[in-house]
Design a protein around this motif. Sequence first.
Motif, PDB file in Angstrom:
ATOM      1  N   ALA A 252       8.993   0.448  -3.049  1.00 47.72           N
ATOM      2  CA  ALA A 252       9.450   1.445  -2.074  1.00 47.72           C
ATOM      3  C   ALA A 252      10.513   0.865  -1.153  1.00 47.72           C
ATOM      4  N   VAL A 253      10.285  -0.346  -0.672  1.00 52.24           N
ATOM      5  CA  VAL A 253      11.238  -0.961   0.254  1.00 52.24           C
ATOM      6  C   VAL A 253      12.544  -1.277  -0.462  1.00 52.24           C
ATOM      7  N   VAL A 254      12.427  -1.749  -1.704  1.00 54.05           N
ATOM      8  CA  VAL A 254      13.632  -2.080  -2.475  1.00 54.05           C
ATOM      9  C   VAL A 254      14.481  -0.823  -2.689  1.00 54.05           C
ATOM     10  N   GLU A 255      13.832   0.295  -3.001  1.00 53.77           N
ATOM     11  CA  GLU A 255      14.582   1.542  -3.203  1.00 53.77           C
ATOM     12  C   GLU A 255      15.330   1.944  -1.931  1.00 53.77           C
ATOM     13  N   ARG A 256      14.654   1.830  -0.815  1.00 52.71           N
ATOM     14  CA  ARG A 256      15.301   2.152   0.468  1.00 52.71           C
ATOM     15  C   ARG A 256      16.493   1.242   0.727  1.00 52.71           C
ATOM     16  N   LEU A 257      16.266  -0.035   0.477  1.00 51.57           N
ATOM     17  CA  LEU A 257      17.301  -1.036   0.741  1.00 51.57           C
ATOM     18  C   LEU A 257      18.526  -0.794  -0.151  1.00 51.57           C
ATOM     19  N   CYS A 258      18.279  -0.406  -1.398  1.00 52.28           N
ATOM     20  CA  CYS A 258      19.389  -0.124  -2.306  1.00 52.28           C
ATOM     21  C   CYS A 258      20.151   1.117  -1.841  1.00 52.28           C
ATOM     22  N   ARG A 259      19.444   2.133  -1.410  1.00 54.81           N
ATOM     23  CA  ARG A 259      20.126   3.338  -0.907  1.00 54.81           C
ATOM     24  C   ARG A 259      20.973   3.000   0.311  1.00 54.81           C
ATOM     25  N   LEU A 260      20.422   2.164   1.214  1.00 51.31           N
ATOM     26  CA  LEU A 260      21.124   1.855   2.464  1.00 51.31           C
ATOM     27  C   LEU A 260      22.325   0.937   2.257  1.00 51.31           C
ATOM     28  N   THR A 261      22.240   0.043   1.281  1.00 49.49           N
ATOM     29  CA  THR A 261      23.310  -0.953   1.131  1.00 49.49           C
ATOM     30  C   THR A 261      24.220  -0.669  -0.068  1.00 49.49           C
TER      31      THR A 261
ATOM     32  N   ASP B 144       9.358  -1.477   5.920  1.00 47.39           N
ATOM     33  CA  ASP B 144       9.559  -0.128   5.392  1.00 47.39           C
ATOM     34  C   ASP B 144       9.794   0.872   6.528  1.00 47.39           C
ATOM     35  N   ALA B 145       8.993   0.738   7.599  1.00 48.15           N
ATOM     36  CA  ALA B 145       9.136   1.664   8.731  1.00 48.15           C
ATOM     37  C   ALA B 145      10.492   1.488   9.416  1.00 48.15           C
ATOM     38  N   VAL B 146      10.944   0.252   9.539  1.00 54.40           N
ATOM     39  CA  VAL B 146      12.243  -0.002  10.186  1.00 54.40           C
ATOM     40  C   VAL B 146      13.375   0.566   9.330  1.00 54.40           C
ATOM     41  N   LEU B 147      13.279   0.362   8.016  1.00 50.79           N
ATOM     42  CA  LEU B 147      14.341   0.889   7.137  1.00 50.79           C
ATOM     43  C   LEU B 147      14.357   2.415   7.165  1.00 50.79           C
ATOM     44  N   GLN B 148      13.188   3.019   7.319  1.00 48.15           N
ATOM     45  CA  GLN B 148      13.149   4.483   7.454  1.00 48.15           C
ATOM     46  C   GLN B 148      13.956   4.936   8.664  1.00 48.15           C
ATOM     47  N   LEU B 149      13.888   4.176   9.749  1.00 52.61           N
ATOM     48  CA  LEU B 149      14.666   4.538  10.938  1.00 52.61           C
ATOM     49  C   LEU B 149      16.162   4.504  10.635  1.00 52.61           C
ATOM     50  N   TYR B 150      16.577   3.532   9.820  1.00 55.98           N
ATOM     51  CA  TYR B 150      18.001   3.441   9.468  1.00 55.98           C
ATOM     52  C   TYR B 150      18.447   4.642   8.632  1.00 55.98           C
TER      53      TYR B 150
ATOM     54  N   PRO C 130       9.859  -1.574  16.578  1.00 47.79           N
ATOM     55  CA  PRO C 130       9.709  -0.199  17.053  1.00 47.79           C
ATOM     56  C   PRO C 130       8.277   0.281  16.861  1.00 47.79           C
ATOM     57  N   ALA C 131       7.894   1.298  17.627  1.00 44.85           N
ATOM     58  CA  ALA C 131       6.523   1.827  17.572  1.00 44.85           C
ATOM     59  C   ALA C 131       6.160   2.238  16.145  1.00 44.85           C
ATOM     60  N   GLU C 132       7.131   2.788  15.412  1.00 46.67           N
ATOM     61  CA  GLU C 132       6.865   3.247  14.038  1.00 46.67           C
ATOM     62  C   GLU C 132       6.393   2.089  13.163  1.00 46.67           C
ATOM     63  N   ALA C 133       6.986   0.907  13.368  1.00 46.58           N
ATOM     64  CA  ALA C 133       6.608  -0.257  12.564  1.00 46.58           C
ATOM     65  C   ALA C 133       5.219  -0.754  12.962  1.00 46.58           C
ATOM     66  N   VAL C 134       4.939  -0.704  14.258  1.00 48.33           N
ATOM     67  CA  VAL C 134       3.630  -1.157  14.738  1.00 48.33           C
ATOM     68  C   VAL C 134       2.526  -0.267  14.167  1.00 48.33           C
ATOM     69  N   GLU C 135       2.791   1.040  14.155  1.00 48.98           N
ATOM     70  CA  GLU C 135       1.800   1.970  13.586  1.00 48.98           C
ATOM     71  C   GLU C 135       1.621   1.713  12.095  1.00 48.98           C
ATOM     72  N   ALA C 136       2.709   1.432  11.416  1.00 45.12           N
ATOM     73  CA  ALA C 136       2.634   1.171   9.974  1.00 45.12           C
ATOM     74  C   ALA C 136       1.797  -0.086   9.699  1.00 45.12           C
ATOM     75  N   VAL C 137       1.990  -1.114  10.526  1.00 48.28           N
ATOM     76  CA  VAL C 137       1.221  -2.356  10.370  1.00 48.28           C
ATOM     77  C   VAL C 137      -0.261  -2.061  10.584  1.00 48.28           C
ATOM     78  N   HIS C 138      -0.536  -1.281  11.618  1.00 45.65           N
ATOM     79  CA  HIS C 138      -1.930  -0.949  11.930  1.00 45.65           C
ATOM     80  C   HIS C 138      -2.592  -0.208  10.761  1.00 45.65           C
ATOM     81  N   ARG C 139      -1.864   0.771  10.215  1.00 43.49           N
ATOM     82  CA  ARG C 139      -2.421   1.563   9.105  1.00 43.49           C
ATOM     83  C   ARG C 139      -2.826   0.687   7.933  1.00 43.49           C
ATOM     84  N   VAL C 140      -1.962  -0.244   7.521  1.00 40.90           N
ATOM     85  CA  VAL C 140      -2.316  -1.037   6.342  1.00 40.90           C
ATOM     86  C   VAL C 140      -3.255  -2.193   6.684  1.00 40.90           C
TER      87      VAL C 140
ATOM     88  N   LYS D 107       1.527  -7.773   3.124  1.00 38.79           N
ATOM     89  CA  LYS D 107       1.562  -6.310   3.257  1.00 38.79           C
ATOM     90  C   LYS D 107       1.914  -5.852   4.671  1.00 38.79           C
ATOM     91  N   LEU D 108       1.540  -6.624   5.678  1.00 38.43           N
ATOM     92  CA  LEU D 108       1.839  -6.215   7.056  1.00 38.43           C
ATOM     93  C   LEU D 108       3.347  -6.204   7.284  1.00 38.43           C
TER      94      LEU D 108
END
Length: 488
Positions: free
Chosen positions: A148-157, A350-356, A116-126, A343-344
């Motif tokens: 940060a990603v682990v926290e998101r993943l734990c909340r989602l699953t 992280d951006a994809v999990l935010q969408l979820y 998704p565009a959100e992930a592409v922008e996130a990759v570009h930023r870092v 990091k990319l």
Amino acid sequence: MKSADDRTRRPGRSTTADARVSALPSIDRLLRHPAGAALVTRFGRSLTADVLRAVVAARRAALSDGRATEQVEVGEAALADAAARLLAARERASPLPVFNLSGTILHTNLGRAVLPAEAVEAVHRVAVAPSALEFDLETGRRGDRERAVVERLCRLTGAEDATLVNNNAAAVLLCLATLARRKEVLISRGELVEIGGAFRMPDIMASAGVRMREVGTTNRTHPSDFAEAIGHRTALLLKVHTSNYVISGFTAAVPEQVLSALAHDNGLPLMVDLGSGALTDLARYGLPQEPTPMQALAAGADLVTFSGDKLLGGPQAGLIVGRRDLVAKLARNPLKRALRLDKLTLAALDAVLQLYEQPEQLRERLPTLRHLTRPIADIEAQARRVVTLIAAALPGGYAAAVAGCSSEVGSGSLPMASLASAAVTVRATGRGGGSALRALARAFRSLRVPVIGRIAEGSFWLDLRCLDDEAGLVAQLPGLREALETAT
Ligand SMILES: *Cc1c(COP(=O)(O)O)cnc(C)c1O
């Protein structure tokens, strides 16, 4: 094309060929020629000289072969022109973006999920600036790159903890090597999967240094098969989701609840390799159900592994969720360091999990889900628009039409699901239909943005389900005729 006749008439190297070899200009002269100098300006002197050398060598070889002597051009402008084409081809990015009209949504050979565009922008930023990747901004000390990603993943699953590696194969390898090295892992004979591209469960077990013990039979495995096999060397019970095939008929598999109870009664962990773990209930979108990590954890699995770039719709990654003490063990294994995410990928994930975390908009924002759920009427309307343009771009001898087809999910996901879709099909109307179709497929592949379709039932099929950039496809259709002439 030269016939065999022509070749036999000109054995070895003729005097004309000799003359033409000596007519080949030096690299120096080519670099000074205006066409050569223009290439130096654009591509730099060393690369231009290298390519010119290769072009001259190829011409010399062709002349020495005694083939087509009078067709080998030795003029400076012609040589510079050939070098310009090679240099332009070299400038093409790799991997080259393509149109995936193959009918397989998550095509492993075409890079699986589109981000998704959100992930592409996130990759570009870092990518373009430093980031607090492993830096705690609060304390100013070293931080944890996954937090940060682990926290998101734990909340989602609903998992206690999680960790990340390079892909799901690596996730399985790390779990096995950490929890069962030199010990035994029990697995049902019905689940010894091969995913393609050299992921075979028995091989992964072997490279993890684990003794695989198969239980049950191909079609039926019972709780007692596992119970009887558990011994003092057993370290782990493994359940593998048969993500790319089904065994049907007289079958029995041990449900996760039963398997986890059995494992826990014996003080052993249960690991579930889901492969394409969907992070959302696909039935909500009218798709067949695919087991989720949430379900596996709720059924008592201690560790669950799945891919980032299958149904999840994110970047290539291996996600591991489950018990905190086991995840901590994984983190201590030196293999973890070798398999860690860059990091990319972390930023994209992280951006994809935010969408979820905002499920209401997930369908529009996540390309994989959008492609999976695209309404058939929408695809048909697009096929009717595109077919006339393709028909107009084709030379004589071909006929285009709209036809119904079914898309596959691909990448070992939902193997039994076939999604009603619409395609533009092209038939060769003359004789030699098969080779005309292959030439057409090659011509589509040779466009600036290659178009990947498939040949089936005497036609070339372009399944439009995943066609996002219709204008981009249409814009290059005028090049088709020329591509076809070169391809034949
Ligand atoms: C796809 C798959 C894998 C491999 O995952 P990658 O992310 O491609 O490494 C492993 N196990 C199962 C069951 C799978 O479906």
